[in-house]
Motif scaffolding. Structure first.
Motif, PDB file in Angstrom:
ATOM      1  N   THR A 142       5.190 -31.226  45.027  1.00 15.64           N
ATOM      2  CA  THR A 142       4.914 -30.595  43.748  1.00 15.64           C
ATOM      3  C   THR A 142       3.451 -30.191  43.699  1.00 15.64           C
ATOM      4  N   LEU A 143       3.200 -28.966  43.300  1.00 18.14           N
ATOM      5  CA  LEU A 143       1.830 -28.450  43.148  1.00 18.14           C
ATOM      6  C   LEU A 143       1.746 -27.763  41.804  1.00 18.14           C
ATOM      7  N   TRP A 144       0.770 -28.165  40.974  1.00 18.46           N
ATOM      8  CA  TRP A 144       0.582 -27.458  39.711  1.00 18.46           C
ATOM      9  C   TRP A 144      -0.891 -27.243  39.444  1.00 18.46           C
ATOM     10  N   GLY A 145      -1.180 -26.220  38.683  1.00 17.96           N
ATOM     11  CA  GLY A 145      -2.549 -25.883  38.327  1.00 17.96           C
ATOM     12  C   GLY A 145      -2.758 -26.048  36.838  1.00 17.96           C
ATOM     13  N   THR A 146      -3.945 -26.468  36.459  1.00 15.24           N
ATOM     14  CA  THR A 146      -4.258 -26.660  35.046  1.00 15.24           C
ATOM     15  C   THR A 146      -5.099 -25.507  34.528  1.00 15.24           C
TER      16      THR A 146
ATOM     17  N   GLU B 269      -1.258 -33.472  34.299  1.00 12.27           N
ATOM     18  CA  GLU B 269      -2.177 -33.057  33.249  1.00 12.27           C
ATOM     19  C   GLU B 269      -1.394 -32.477  32.089  1.00 12.27           C
ATOM     20  N   LYS B 270      -1.957 -32.568  30.895  1.00 11.37           N
ATOM     21  CA  LYS B 270      -1.236 -32.083  29.721  1.00 11.37           C
ATOM     22  C   LYS B 270      -1.177 -30.560  29.646  1.00 11.37           C
ATOM     23  N   SER B 271      -2.109 -29.873  30.262  1.00  9.14           N
ATOM     24  CA  SER B 271      -2.124 -28.408  30.202  1.00  9.14           C
ATOM     25  C   SER B 271      -2.020 -27.845  31.600  1.00  9.14           C
ATOM     26  N   PHE B 272      -0.873 -27.320  31.953  1.00  8.18           N
ATOM     27  CA  PHE B 272      -0.741 -26.713  33.269  1.00  8.18           C
ATOM     28  C   PHE B 272      -0.166 -25.313  33.102  1.00  8.18           C
ATOM     29  N   TRP B 273      -0.556 -24.446  33.999  1.00  6.62           N
ATOM     30  CA  TRP B 273      -0.129 -23.055  33.871  1.00  6.62           C
ATOM     31  C   TRP B 273       0.824 -22.624  34.966  1.00  6.62           C
ATOM     32  N   SER B 274       0.928 -23.377  36.015  1.00  8.82           N
ATOM     33  CA  SER B 274       1.891 -23.019  37.056  1.00  8.82           C
ATOM     34  C   SER B 274       2.341 -24.266  37.791  1.00  8.82           C
ATOM     35  N   THR B 275       3.567 -24.243  38.222  1.00 13.48           N
ATOM     36  CA  THR B 275       4.093 -25.350  39.012  1.00 13.48           C
ATOM     37  C   THR B 275       4.977 -24.790  40.111  1.00 13.48           C
ATOM     38  N   ASN B 276       4.781 -25.284  41.299  1.00 13.08           N
ATOM     39  CA  ASN B 276       5.622 -24.941  42.439  1.00 13.08           C
ATOM     40  C   ASN B 276       6.138 -26.252  43.019  1.00 13.08           C
ATOM     41  N   TYR B 277       7.359 -26.227  43.484  1.00 15.55           N
ATOM     42  CA  TYR B 277       7.909 -27.450  44.038  1.00 15.55           C
ATOM     43  C   TYR B 277       8.972 -27.122  45.068  1.00 15.55           C
TER      44      TYR B 277
END
Length: 125
Positions: free
Chosen positions: A83-87, A64-72
């Motif tokens: 990979t896990l990210w939140g929008t 997604e173009k707008s994400f606020w967190s990413t864990n990998y």
């Protein structure tokens, strides 16, 4: 979080060391984010001290173009990257597991925060 600008108008988002193949890999994306994809690349330092990307596989990892967190995390033995990210816009979390040798997506799921919390609680019982 620091995002490095790289010639060729790409940004490096995340580095991993692949100990099984003794290589540095990274998730990169176009600066304009118009493609909405990450590419997995091997990062190579040239004799002149410049960085070069060698794209791994032909698959593209959607994001997604707008994400606020990413864990990998990288599992070098099983050859998988999680990979896990939140929008920010839809409060969704996107979960991807892909092979680091051919970038084939092994698992993909989208859930909201409540669904992920429920899954985590269920798995811990």
């Amino acid at each position: 979080m620091y995002i490095s600008r790289i010639p060729g108008d790409y940004s490096i988002y995340a580095f991993d060391y692949d100990s099984a193949k003794d290589r540095l890999i990274a998730l990169v994306y176009p600066a304009g984010l118009t493609d909405h994809v990450w590419y997995l690349v091997e990062v190579i330092m040239t004799a002149k001290g410049e960085l070069k990307f060698d794209r791994i596989g032909k698959s593209e990892i959607p994001f997604e173009k707008s994400f606020w967190s990413t864990n990998y995390a990288l599992d070098a033995e099983k050859r998988l990257r999680v990979t896990l990210w939140g929008t920010t816009d839809d409060k969704k979390n996107h979960f991807f597991v892909f092979n680091v040798d051919n970038v084939k997506i092994v698992e993909q799921m989208t859930a909201n925060l409540t669904e992920l919390s429920n899954l985590a609680c269920f798995d811990s019982i």
